[in-house]
Design a protein around this motif. Structure first.
Motif, PDB file in Angstrom:
ATOM      1  N   SER A  57       0.865  -1.541   0.354  1.00 21.34           N
ATOM      2  CA  SER A  57      -0.311  -0.396  -0.102  1.00 21.34           C
ATOM      3  C   SER A  57       1.184   1.426  -0.461  1.00 21.34           C
ATOM      4  CB  SER A  57      -1.128  -0.106   1.150  1.00 21.34           C
ATOM      5  OG  SER A  57      -1.330  -1.001   1.198  1.00 21.34           O
ATOM      6  N   ARG A  58       2.227   0.932   0.923  1.00 20.67           N
ATOM      7  CA  ARG A  58       2.917   2.357   0.722  1.00 20.67           C
ATOM      8  C   ARG A  58       3.848   2.819  -0.702  1.00 20.67           C
ATOM      9  NH1 ARG A  58       7.326   3.921   5.050  1.00 20.67           N
ATOM     10  NH2 ARG A  58       8.811   4.892   3.810  1.00 20.67           N
ATOM     11  N   GLU A  59       4.340   1.652  -0.935  1.00 17.68           N
ATOM     12  CA  GLU A  59       4.701   1.835  -2.262  1.00 17.68           C
ATOM     13  C   GLU A  59       3.803   2.023  -3.679  1.00 17.68           C
ATOM     14  OE1 GLU A  59       7.749   1.728  -2.292  1.00 17.68           O
ATOM     15  OE2 GLU A  59       8.440   1.679  -0.411  1.00 17.68           O
ATOM     16  N   ARG A  60       2.572   1.558  -3.308  1.00 17.37           N
ATOM     17  CA  ARG A  60       1.511   1.953  -4.182  1.00 17.37           C
ATOM     18  C   ARG A  60       1.485   3.299  -4.410  1.00 17.37           C
ATOM     19  NH1 ARG A  60      -1.440   0.893  -9.086  1.00 17.37           N
ATOM     20  NH2 ARG A  60      -3.436   1.935  -8.922  1.00 17.37           N
ATOM     21  N   ALA A  61       1.509   3.971  -3.078  1.00 14.37           N
ATOM     22  CA  ALA A  61       0.676   4.921  -2.599  1.00 14.37           C
ATOM     23  C   ALA A  61       2.003   6.026  -3.513  1.00 14.37           C
ATOM     24  CB  ALA A  61       0.832   5.359  -1.084  1.00 14.37           C
ATOM     25  N   ILE A  62       3.204   5.464  -3.105  1.00 20.46           N
ATOM     26  CA  ILE A  62       4.383   6.583  -3.416  1.00 20.46           C
ATOM     27  C   ILE A  62       4.475   6.290  -5.117  1.00 20.46           C
ATOM     28  CG2 ILE A  62       6.491   6.664  -3.600  1.00 20.46           C
ATOM     29  CD1 ILE A  62       7.166   5.393  -0.629  1.00 20.46           C
ATOM     30  N   SER A  63       4.539   5.676  -5.365  1.00 21.56           N
ATOM     31  CA  SER A  63       4.643   4.946  -7.231  1.00 21.56           C
ATOM     32  C   SER A  63       2.995   5.850  -7.532  1.00 21.56           C
ATOM     33  CB  SER A  63       4.413   3.569  -7.465  1.00 21.56           C
ATOM     34  OG  SER A  63       2.840   3.113  -7.372  1.00 21.56           O
ATOM     35  N   ILE A  64       2.311   6.219  -7.031  1.00 24.89           N
ATOM     36  CA  ILE A  64       1.014   7.175  -8.118  1.00 24.89           C
ATOM     37  C   ILE A  64       1.066   8.156  -7.908  1.00 24.89           C
ATOM     38  CG2 ILE A  64       0.052   4.554  -8.550  1.00 24.89           C
ATOM     39  CD1 ILE A  64      -1.590   5.822  -6.382  1.00 24.89           C
ATOM     40  N   ASN A  65       1.267   9.037  -6.668  1.00 29.62           N
ATOM     41  CA  ASN A  65       1.396  10.520  -6.071  1.00 29.62           C
ATOM     42  C   ASN A  65       2.577  10.353  -6.116  1.00 29.62           C
ATOM     43  OD1 ASN A  65      -1.064   9.592  -5.089  1.00 29.62           O
ATOM     44  ND2 ASN A  65      -0.709   8.617  -3.669  1.00 29.62           N
ATOM     45  N   ASN A  66       2.415  11.844  -6.971  1.00 25.75           N
ATOM     46  CA  ASN A  66       3.388  13.044  -7.394  1.00 25.75           C
ATOM     47  C   ASN A  66       2.643  14.450  -7.059  1.00 25.75           C
ATOM     48  OD1 ASN A  66       4.925  10.984  -8.702  1.00 25.75           O
ATOM     49  ND2 ASN A  66       3.680  11.375 -10.508  1.00 25.75           N
ATOM     50  N   LYS A  67       3.554  14.740  -6.086  1.00 28.05           N
ATOM     51  CA  LYS A  67       3.829  15.661  -5.283  1.00 28.05           C
ATOM     52  C   LYS A  67       2.944  17.136  -6.470  1.00 28.05           C
ATOM     53  CE  LYS A  67       7.186  16.982  -2.190  1.00 28.05           C
ATOM     54  NZ  LYS A  67       8.702  18.437  -1.768  1.00 28.05           N
ATOM     55  N   GLU A  68       2.986  16.609  -7.495  1.00 27.06           N
ATOM     56  CA  GLU A  68       2.193  17.653  -8.974  1.00 27.06           C
ATOM     57  C   GLU A  68       0.997  17.487  -9.524  1.00 27.06           C
ATOM     58  OE1 GLU A  68       5.274  16.437  -8.864  1.00 27.06           O
ATOM     59  OE2 GLU A  68       6.959  17.773  -9.030  1.00 27.06           O
ATOM     60  N   ASP A  69      -0.006  16.579  -8.857  1.00 26.64           N
ATOM     61  CA  ASP A  69      -1.009  15.508  -8.966  1.00 26.64           C
ATOM     62  C   ASP A  69      -1.746  15.950  -7.256  1.00 26.64           C
ATOM     63  OD1 ASP A  69       0.451  14.999 -12.163  1.00 26.64           O
ATOM     64  OD2 ASP A  69       1.121  13.380 -10.763  1.00 26.64           O
ATOM     65  N   LEU A  70      -1.157  16.009  -7.012  1.00 28.86           N
ATOM     66  CA  LEU A  70      -1.811  16.417  -5.820  1.00 28.86           C
ATOM     67  C   LEU A  70      -1.982  17.551  -4.806  1.00 28.86           C
ATOM     68  CD1 LEU A  70      -0.209  12.818  -3.723  1.00 28.86           C
ATOM     69  CD2 LEU A  70      -2.371  13.346  -4.681  1.00 28.86           C
ATOM     70  N   HIS A  71      -2.634  17.705  -3.711  1.00 24.76           N
ATOM     71  CA  HIS A  71      -2.835  19.881  -3.495  1.00 24.76           C
ATOM     72  C   HIS A  71      -2.083  19.052  -1.796  1.00 24.76           C
ATOM     73  CE1 HIS A  71      -4.978  22.496  -1.437  1.00 24.76           C
ATOM     74  NE2 HIS A  71      -5.165  22.757  -2.725  1.00 24.76           N
ATOM     75  N   GLN A  72      -1.547  20.041  -1.567  1.00 20.75           N
ATOM     76  CA  GLN A  72      -0.736  20.178   0.147  1.00 20.75           C
ATOM     77  C   GLN A  72      -2.250  20.246   1.192  1.00 20.75           C
ATOM     78  OE1 GLN A  72       2.390  22.541   0.457  1.00 20.75           O
ATOM     79  NE2 GLN A  72       3.353  21.784   2.016  1.00 20.75           N
TER      80      GLN A  72
END
Length: 370
Positions: free
Chosen positions: A24-39
């Motif tokens: 789950s952690r690795e999956r989250a890291i792989s699909i979540n980039n800062k540019e795609d997320l809201h701080q």
């Protein structure tokens, strides 16, 4: 031999769980980039890349890549990001009575949205398919606050509800949407467990018109055992909601043998009356077996009716019953005259005798009526 087999099974379960968490952690890291997320807001940077989330009483301390208990907020390179900003798992038009709100714009349509995750782990959750999962485990639709408001207006709804799963963990999206809704003349309501810290709650309440709190029980042992949370922060949240002048209604789900004793009900009702007032609507709701609590029977109808009677005896003016067919418990009464102000059946208004919140006799019923 039996002990060895048991030990092997236990080891397999532990290895599987650890593997899932790592995945789950690795999956989250792989699909979540800062540019795609809201701080995210409301967090503190600690040493060595650690951060502490300050949104709710869990106050998760997260190392880099780690996701909070809510499954919705992640430490990415020493900063906290929301994994659910704009990710809508459900969008429906409901009657306001379904939330339930009985003293807030009765008969109105509500554009209801949800995301995924929750900061509690209730073993009796009715929406566990979206509340107890990571955002990538459920199909979601990306929406901006502008799109949510636009869709609400298109649907003919005057109200946007943040509901179904726990909206607090979508804090930034909820706040941005509520601000825009206010600008466009829409009202907003939150359907929540009330598990949020005071500072973010106070900011949010500047843009929210009504708040429904699921008060799970009135004992700490229940909260720890069946929700993974604590009672006191919820009580504090309700005080803040009331003090800020935001309309508050409370739901108490009665679970057989867990939180349905007469002693506990009386203690809860007395606390509500003393701290929130005798005019806060209280809804007693019937439990049905689901999720991890399927070993218990449904709450007897008589228990719900008795709880309402106790609350009225203790001095609360507006007490309702839910998940049962009981017209008396669905009606709003004028306290002094006893006449029916609003008669409901299920989620529908049968008759509404109020005029701008006033009974025919002239009594004022507290609430938001237009």
């Amino acid at each position: 031999m039996f002990k060895k087999i048991t030990a092997v099974i236990f080891l397999i379960v532990i290895i599987s769980l650890v593997g899932y968490l790592i995945y789950s952690r690795e999956r989250a890291i792989s699909i979540n980039n800062k540019e795609d997320l809201h701080q995210a807001s409301y967090y503190t940077k600690l040493s060595n890349g650690l951060i502490q989330c300050n949104l709710c009483p869990n106050r998760c301390i997260l190392s880099k890549g780690q996701i909070g208990l809510c499954k919705a907020r992640q430490n990415i390179d020493g900063e906290l990001y929301s994994l659910v900003y704009g990710k809508v798992s459900s969008a429906h038009v409901d009657p306001i009575e379904k939330k339930p709100f009985f003293h807030f714009m009765p008969g109105s349509k509500v554009y209801s949205i949800s995301s995924t995750g929750c900061n509690l782990r209730c073993s009796f959750c009715q929406n566990w398919q979206i509340s107890q999962v990571f955002p990538w485990e459920v199909q979601t639709k990306n929406m901006t606050p502008e799109e949510v408001v636009e869709e609400a207006i298109k649907s003919g709804s005057k109200i946007i509800a943040f509901t179904y799963n726990e909206p607090v963990i979508s804090y930034e999206f909820m706040l941005d949407t509520a601000k825009l809704a206010k600008e466009k003349g829409l009202k907003t309501v939150v359907v929540s467990a009330g598990y949020i810290n005071p500072e973010p709650l106070k900011e949010l309440l500047n843009y929210i018109d009504a708040y429904k709190v699921d008060l799970k029980a009135f004992n700490e042992e229940f909260y720890q055992k069946l929700t993974g949370g604590h009672l006191e922060p919820v009580l504090e949240a309700m005080k803040i909601i009331k003090e800020k002048g935001v309309w508050l209604e409370i739901v108490n789900l009665l679970i057989p043998g867990e939180n349905d004793s007469e002693e506990e009900i009386r203690k809860m009702v007395r606390w509500i009356k003393e701290n929130l007032g005798d005019d806060v609507p209280l809804h007693f709701s019937r439990f049905y077996p689901m999720y991890k609590l399927k070993n218990l029977p449904p709450t007897p109808v008589e228990t719900i009716i008795k709880a309402r009677k106790i609350a009225l005896e203790e001095g609360l003016k507006y007490v309702y019953t839910g998940n049962i067919s009981y017209l008396e418990g669905e009606a709003t009464y004028c306290p002094e005259s006893g006449e029916v102000a609003i008669q409901r059946q299920g989620y529908f208004i049968v008759s509404n005798n109020l005029k701008e919140g006033f009974c025919p006799s002239g009594e004022k019923i507290p609430g938001v009526w237009k």
